[in-house]
Each structure stands twice: as structure tokens, then as C-alpha cells.
Design an enzyme around this catalytic site. Sequence first.
Site, PDB file in Angstrom:
ATOM      1  N   HIS A 210      48.621  46.657  31.069  1.00 21.42           N
ATOM      2  CA  HIS A 210      49.481  46.601  32.259  1.00 21.42           C
ATOM      3  C   HIS A 210      48.759  45.971  33.447  1.00 21.42           C
ATOM      4  O   HIS A 210      49.293  45.097  34.125  1.00 21.42           O
ATOM      5  CB  HIS A 210      49.937  48.016  32.648  1.00 21.42           C
ATOM      6  CG  HIS A 210      50.922  48.594  31.680  1.00 21.42           C
ATOM      7  ND1 HIS A 210      50.636  49.672  30.877  1.00 21.42           N
ATOM      8  CD2 HIS A 210      52.192  48.240  31.396  1.00 21.42           C
ATOM      9  CE1 HIS A 210      51.689  49.941  30.131  1.00 21.42           C
ATOM     10  NE2 HIS A 210      52.648  49.100  30.416  1.00 21.42           N
ATOM     11  N   ILE A 211      47.531  46.416  33.699  1.00 18.31           N
ATOM     12  CA  ILE A 211      46.815  45.915  34.883  1.00 18.31           C
ATOM     13  C   ILE A 211      46.270  44.523  34.620  1.00 18.31           C
ATOM     14  O   ILE A 211      46.460  43.601  35.426  1.00 18.31           O
ATOM     15  CB  ILE A 211      45.680  46.884  35.282  1.00 18.31           C
ATOM     16  CG1 ILE A 211      46.270  48.244  35.678  1.00 18.31           C
ATOM     17  CG2 ILE A 211      44.858  46.296  36.427  1.00 18.31           C
ATOM     18  CD1 ILE A 211      45.239  49.335  35.882  1.00 18.31           C
ATOM     19  N   SER A 288      38.153  50.405  36.179  1.00 21.93           N
ATOM     20  CA  SER A 288      38.818  51.112  35.060  1.00 21.93           C
ATOM     21  C   SER A 288      38.304  52.553  34.999  1.00 21.93           C
ATOM     22  O   SER A 288      38.911  53.440  35.606  1.00 21.93           O
ATOM     23  CB  SER A 288      38.612  50.365  33.743  1.00 21.93           C
ATOM     24  OG  SER A 288      37.238  50.235  33.415  1.00 21.93           O
ATOM     25  N   GLU A 318      32.130  61.565  39.917  1.00 24.50           N
ATOM     26  CA  GLU A 318      32.748  61.277  41.219  1.00 24.50           C
ATOM     27  C   GLU A 318      32.847  62.568  42.029  1.00 24.50           C
ATOM     28  O   GLU A 318      33.066  63.640  41.448  1.00 24.50           O
ATOM     29  CB  GLU A 318      34.146  60.662  41.013  1.00 24.50           C
ATOM     30  CG  GLU A 318      34.063  59.312  40.295  1.00 24.50           C
ATOM     31  CD  GLU A 318      35.415  58.661  40.031  1.00 24.50           C
ATOM     32  OE1 GLU A 318      36.454  59.229  40.420  1.00 24.50           O
ATOM     33  OE2 GLU A 318      35.411  57.574  39.423  1.00 24.50           O
ATOM     34  N   HIS A 348      37.329  55.226  44.212  1.00 25.12           N
ATOM     35  CA  HIS A 348      38.415  55.356  43.221  1.00 25.12           C
ATOM     36  C   HIS A 348      39.800  55.258  43.893  1.00 25.12           C
ATOM     37  O   HIS A 348      40.627  56.173  43.785  1.00 25.12           O
ATOM     38  CB  HIS A 348      38.287  56.686  42.453  1.00 25.12           C
ATOM     39  CG  HIS A 348      38.969  56.656  41.120  1.00 25.12           C
ATOM     40  ND1 HIS A 348      38.524  57.360  40.029  1.00 25.12           N
ATOM     41  CD2 HIS A 348      40.088  56.004  40.693  1.00 25.12           C
ATOM     42  CE1 HIS A 348      39.329  57.155  39.002  1.00 25.12           C
ATOM     43  NE2 HIS A 348      40.303  56.331  39.376  1.00 25.12           N
ATOM     44  N   ILE A 349      40.003  54.134  44.577  1.00 31.10           N
ATOM     45  CA  ILE A 349      41.250  53.948  45.329  1.00 31.10           C
ATOM     46  C   ILE A 349      42.137  52.852  44.733  1.00 31.10           C
ATOM     47  O   ILE A 349      43.089  52.414  45.373  1.00 31.10           O
ATOM     48  CB  ILE A 349      40.974  53.588  46.805  1.00 31.10           C
ATOM     49  CG1 ILE A 349      39.988  52.415  46.879  1.00 31.10           C
ATOM     50  CG2 ILE A 349      40.489  54.791  47.603  1.00 31.10           C
ATOM     51  CD1 ILE A 349      39.927  51.737  48.237  1.00 31.10           C
ATOM     52  N   GLY A 350      41.811  52.403  43.508  1.00 31.29           N
ATOM     53  CA  GLY A 350      42.587  51.310  42.921  1.00 31.29           C
ATOM     54  C   GLY A 350      44.094  51.560  42.975  1.00 31.29           C
ATOM     55  O   GLY A 350      44.885  50.673  43.284  1.00 31.29           O
TER      56      GLY A 350
HETATM   57  N1  LIG Z   1      40.855  52.484  39.653  1.00 25.62           N
HETATM   58  C1  LIG Z   1      42.011  53.060  39.578  1.00 25.62           C
HETATM   59  O1  LIG Z   1      42.469  53.690  40.515  1.00 25.62           O
HETATM   60  C2  LIG Z   1      42.806  52.924  38.324  1.00 25.62           C
HETATM   61  C3  LIG Z   1      44.188  52.919  38.401  1.00 25.62           C
HETATM   62  C4  LIG Z   1      44.922  52.794  37.237  1.00 25.62           C
HETATM   63  C5  LIG Z   1      44.274  52.717  36.012  1.00 25.62           C
HETATM   64  N2  LIG Z   1      42.926  52.743  35.966  1.00 25.62           N
HETATM   65  C6  LIG Z   1      42.218  52.631  34.673  1.00 25.62           C
HETATM   66  O2  LIG Z   1      42.491  51.350  34.142  1.00 25.62           O
HETATM   67  C7  LIG Z   1      42.645  51.455  32.751  1.00 25.62           C
HETATM   68  C8  LIG Z   1      43.544  50.338  32.254  1.00 25.62           C
HETATM   69  O3  LIG Z   1      44.849  50.556  32.742  1.00 25.62           O
HETATM   70  P1  LIG Z   1      46.114  49.829  32.111  1.00 25.62           P
HETATM   71  O4  LIG Z   1      47.290  50.467  32.721  1.00 25.62           O
HETATM   72  O5  LIG Z   1      45.990  48.374  32.194  1.00 25.62           O
HETATM   73  O6  LIG Z   1      45.985  50.297  30.603  1.00 25.62           O
HETATM   74  P2  LIG Z   1      46.730  49.696  29.353  1.00 25.62           P
HETATM   75  O7  LIG Z   1      46.688  50.755  28.318  1.00 25.62           O
HETATM   76  O8  LIG Z   1      48.029  49.110  29.733  1.00 25.62           O
HETATM   77  O9  LIG Z   1      45.758  48.488  28.904  1.00 25.62           O
HETATM   78  C9  LIG Z   1      44.489  48.708  28.370  1.00 25.62           C
HETATM   79  C10 LIG Z   1      44.174  47.541  27.453  1.00 25.62           C
HETATM   80  O10 LIG Z   1      42.833  47.691  27.006  1.00 25.62           O
HETATM   81  C11 LIG Z   1      42.788  47.303  25.652  1.00 25.62           C
HETATM   82  N3  LIG Z   1      41.611  47.880  25.012  1.00 25.62           N
HETATM   83  C12 LIG Z   1      41.419  49.149  24.578  1.00 25.62           C
HETATM   84  N4  LIG Z   1      40.183  49.270  24.042  1.00 25.62           N
HETATM   85  C13 LIG Z   1      39.605  48.052  24.140  1.00 25.62           C
HETATM   86  C14 LIG Z   1      38.334  47.559  23.756  1.00 25.62           C
HETATM   87  N5  LIG Z   1      37.421  48.332  23.171  1.00 25.62           N
HETATM   88  N6  LIG Z   1      38.083  46.258  24.001  1.00 25.62           N
HETATM   89  C15 LIG Z   1      38.994  45.443  24.586  1.00 25.62           C
HETATM   90  N7  LIG Z   1      40.228  45.881  24.966  1.00 25.62           N
HETATM   91  C16 LIG Z   1      40.512  47.164  24.750  1.00 25.62           C
HETATM   92  C17 LIG Z   1      44.088  47.813  25.082  1.00 25.62           C
HETATM   93  O11 LIG Z   1      44.427  47.176  23.871  1.00 25.62           O
HETATM   94  C18 LIG Z   1      45.054  47.506  26.211  1.00 25.62           C
HETATM   95  O12 LIG Z   1      45.648  46.243  26.074  1.00 25.62           O
HETATM   96  C19 LIG Z   1      43.263  52.867  32.559  1.00 25.62           C
HETATM   97  O13 LIG Z   1      42.956  53.387  31.315  1.00 25.62           O
HETATM   98  C20 LIG Z   1      42.648  53.657  33.652  1.00 25.62           C
HETATM   99  O14 LIG Z   1      41.520  54.296  33.133  1.00 25.62           O
HETATM  100  C21 LIG Z   1      42.177  52.852  37.092  1.00 25.62           C
HETATM  101  O1  LIG Z   2      44.726  58.673  41.475  1.00 21.74           O
HETATM  102  C1  LIG Z   2      43.794  58.920  40.733  1.00 21.74           C
HETATM  103  O2  LIG Z   2      42.997  59.845  40.867  1.00 21.74           O
HETATM  104  C2  LIG Z   2      43.585  58.082  39.467  1.00 21.74           C
HETATM  105  C3  LIG Z   2      43.949  56.655  39.610  1.00 21.74           C
HETATM  106  C4  LIG Z   2      43.717  55.883  38.324  1.00 21.74           C
HETATM  107  O3  LIG Z   2      42.417  55.980  37.899  1.00 21.74           O
HETATM  108  C5  LIG Z   2      44.666  56.209  37.227  1.00 21.74           C
HETATM  109  O4  LIG Z   2      44.237  56.570  36.135  1.00 21.74           O
HETATM  110  O5  LIG Z   2      45.870  56.064  37.458  1.00 21.74           O
END
Ligand SMILES: NC(=O)c1ccc[n+]([C@@H]2O[C@H](COP(=O)([O-])OP(=O)(O)OC[C@H]3O[C@@H](n4cnc5c(N)ncnc54)[C@H](O)[C@@H]3O)[C@@H](O)[C@H]2O)c1
Ligand SMILES: O=C(O)CC[C@@H](O)C(=O)O
Length: 470
Positions: A210-211, A288, A318, A348-350
Site C-alpha cells: 500500500h505505501i 516501516s 521506542e 514514529h509519525i509516518g
Molecule cells: N511509520 C509509520 O508511522 C508507519 C505507518 C504505516 C505503516 N508502517 C509500516 O509500514 C509497513 C508497510 O506498510 P504497507 O501498508 O505498505 O504494508 P503492505 O502489507 O501493504 O505492503 C508490504 C509489502 O512488503 C512486501 N514484503 C513482505 N516481506 C518482504 C520481504 N522479505 N522482502 C520484500 N518485500 C516484502 C509484501 O509482499 C508487501 O507487498 C507496515 O507493515 C508497517 O509496519 C509504518
Molecule cells: O500510530 C502508530 O502508532 C503506528 C503507525 C504505523 O506504524 C502503523 O503501523 O500504522
Amino acid sequence: MATQAQDIVGSPNRLARVVSHSLSISPTATFHSPPSSFGGAQLTRTITAPKQLKPFDTQDIKILLLENVNQSGRDILAAQGYQVEALKTSLPEDQLIEKIRQVHVIGIRSKTKLSEKVLREAKNLIVVGCFCIGTNQVDLDYAARHGIAVFNSPFANSRSVAELVIAEIITLARQLGDRSNELHRGTWNKVSSKCWEIRGKTLGIIGYGHIGSQLSVLAEAMGMSVIYYDILNLMALGTAKQMPTLSALLNDADFVTCHVPELPETKNMIGADQFEQMKQGSYLINASRGTVVDIPALINASRNGKIAGSALDVYPSEPGGNGDYFTNDLNPWAEDLRSLKNIILTPHIGGSTEEAQRAIGVEVGEALVRYVNSGVTLGSVNLPEVNLRSLTMDEPNHARVIYVHHNVPGVLRKVNEILGDHNVDKQITDNKGDVAYLMADISDVRPGQIKEISDSLEALSSRIMTRILY
Ligand SMILES: NC(=O)c1ccc[n+]([C@@H]2O[C@H](COP(=O)([O-])OP(=O)(O)OC[C@H]3O[C@@H](n4cnc5c(N)ncnc54)[C@H](O)[C@@H]3O)[C@@H](O)[C@H]2O)c1
Ligand SMILES: O=C(O)CC[C@@H](O)C(=O)O
């Protein structure tokens, strides 16, 4: 759960019926009436109001929300009459264990660890709401094996993360953090050496979900070339190109950004070997999970000039809440990291925007209400997804039986023997691995019979959790 059935029978108030509005799965979904030409008078039919089922007196449902869950989510839960306690921070494990014993529902974000040790104490818990994307902080398997459903919001903050990363790419390329800090300290330092446009540069996205895919579109719009690596074969958006290996991506990218979940396979996925394979003077971004990048290796690669800049939003450990310190007490390398040049460190404000948090509050809040009141598991990340249409106000003496059980042969026969004295109007069952989820709507049930049914189901050896809603 037998005590819940006794509670149901115990109070006449529990028979109160409330007509609810219909619930949408997506917070942004809108319902459009068909145009008047659609069917017209010929299609006129009576629409019966859905009946909102309640497992207990509404005030009996106790909910604990941690980590400053958005007001939108709190309002949805409070509007049901549930008892909601909302705290701004996560809790240390001993306090969490103390509190979780008392609640039926817990809402968390990324910081609260619902480990087996914690969940073992959660004797009344029926559901967990992760008001975020990640669910790595919950022992999903233990929860499923104990009939505890877990919900999250799979993409409501994806855009916010992608926008943050775009901002970081430009900030790193132009060393904006350092220039700003210098001027804050009173130093004028007008330089162009090693400051770049991002146009024409290559962005390497690890994890094209998604991201990652949203970021791909934004980066191309800004003139970057996009390559990505994912374990799945995924359709490239625009002119992005999937790379066959992580090494191929690392060799070619000017900016590398990680968007994979926290898994054993993604732990330290970017370490000394991977920095070695990156281009001289390239950049690393991780928004991530903190375990994905080996931070001591990043510190080395930054000190020796291999990495020209980096942005981190997530860390292996964290702080629990705002105002807490980010020091060596938390992560042994914290002070070395803070001393690097051209590094953006964010707490962690993504996903922390008004838009994202409001949408997450609505989506997870509604999923929790749907599960508590109707047993619907659509969107659950650890139980089979099961849906049954709502009972209506025309079905006053119906009850909904929910039986979470071990996925072993012969269970349906035994359950149907127990329900046999009633008319089973509809029934659905599905399984995910070792856990199966059965819902049945039965008619002509007197309140006194509910306890009998519940006790009989509870006595089956296959039982994980029984709930009866009416
Ligand atoms: N910083 C933040 O505030 C914040 C916010 C939202 C999500 N996140 C993190 O970001 C991550 C990704 O989010 P998303 O919504 O895009 O997830 P998602 O599940 O839509 O996409 C993750 C992708 O990673 C791929 N993947 C899994 N294992 C892999 C590997 N070993 N090598 C290569 N690709 C691999 C999957 O096939 C998938 O396409 C979440 O799991 C979450 O931990 C962080
Ligand atoms: O808001 C959070 O604490 C987490 C944000 C992000 O890492 C998520 O997994 O959506």
C-alpha cells in the site's frame, strides 16, 4: 464465557432493542441511492430496520484505549454506551496486565505489546483494535487460539507515510535538516556541494504494498525513476520496474526506502552487507519498523561516507509517550545516531496526520462495534472472515450464536444437536488454520433457553469461546 450467558439471562433490561444505523466497512465509503428511474414503483419493497444485538447491558462493555486513539474512534465506542477509558500513552507491562484483566475490548497503536504473557491474563477480552496498520505488536496466533479477534486499519495512513517519505527525499538531497539546525544556532552556511535535485534520480522501494506503491506514483510525478523489490510479483505502476533481487535494487538506487512489515525475514534486512552493495553517497529511509535496519551498521556506513544521509521514523525500542527521552538507556547506540550529519530522526509519525488518525478511528471503531454487537469478523487479521446479515426488528425472538472452536471433525454435528430444538434460520462457518468460527441465527428462543444453549456449547471439548447475542 458462561458467566456472560448468566448475565444475559439475569436482567430484564438486557432485552432492550436498539435500532442502529447500518455500518459501512470503509470510513470513506459513501452510499449513493439509485436514481429514481432504477426500478421505480415496480421495485417497491419493505425494508425492515436492522436490529442491533447486544451481548450485555451496553454499560457492561469495558474498553481500554491506549496511545491517544483519535477522538473519532472514542466517540463511536462511547455512543454505544460502552465504558471507555482512554489514556494518552502505552503502559508498562505490569500495569497493562493489571488493566487488561478487566476489559472486553482493548484499543492500541504500535507501541503496546500484547504478548502471550499479557494476553494470558486477559480473561474477559474478546477483541483487540489496532488503530494503525501494523499488527506485529500483537501475538496474533495466541489471540486466535483463544478466540480473541484482532482488527486493524490496513491503509488509512498509507498516503500520510508516502508524503512524509517524499518530504524526506528532498530534505536529505538538499541537507535541509543540517542547514536549518545551523541557522537555528546562528550560523550562516550557504553551500551547494553535494546538494542535489531529485529529478532524474532513482528511488528504490523495498516492499511495494500500500505505501510503497503510493510512493511510487508520487516519486514519478516528481521526475524520479522508480525501481522496487518485493517477494511478490506485483504490477508496476507508471513506469516503475520490479527488480529480481534486493541486491539489484541496492546497486542501482540513489535513495533506498523500506516499506516491509516486521517479520523474522525482514529483521536487519538492511545491514552491513546491504550498505556495502549500495551506491557511494546514496541515502537510506526507514519508516516501516525499527527492526528492519541494523542501526549500528547504518552508523558505520554514515561515518565512512558510504551513506550521504538517512531518515528514520521507527526504532527497535521506542519511548512510551511524548516527553520521554531517546537516549542510550533505550537503545545503546542512540547518542551515536543523534550525532550523525544529515540524518532526520522523527518519533514514529509516518501515519500521524489529522486525516489518517480520524479515518483510522472511524474504521477500527466501527469494526469493534460490529464485532461486539453482531459477531461479524470482516476485516479481522487473525480469525476467519465471517459475515451474516443483520437480524431485523421483525425477528424479535431470535438469538445469534457465535461459537469459536478448534477446527476438528464432528463439531458441526454436535453444535446442531444442541441447536436442534430451535429453528436454525441461517448458519455460516469458516476456518483459518486450527481455528473455526461459526455463527447461527436461531428463532423462537426464550431468554431462559439461552443459558442452556450456552452451557451446552461451553461443555463441548472443541470450544474456544461462546457468545450469544440477542
Ligand atoms: N511509520 C509509520 O508511522 C508507519 C505507518 C504505516 C505503516 N508502517 C509500516 O509500514 C509497513 C508497510 O506498510 P504497507 O501498508 O505498505 O504494508 P503492505 O502489507 O501493504 O505492503 C508490504 C509489502 O512488503 C512486501 N514484503 C513482505 N516481506 C518482504 C520481504 N522479505 N522482502 C520484500 N518485500 C516484502 C509484501 O509482499 C508487501 O507487498 C507496515 O507493515 C508497517 O509496519 C509504518
Ligand atoms: O500510530 C502508530 O502508532 C503506528 C503507525 C504505523 O506504524 C502503523 O503501523 O500504522
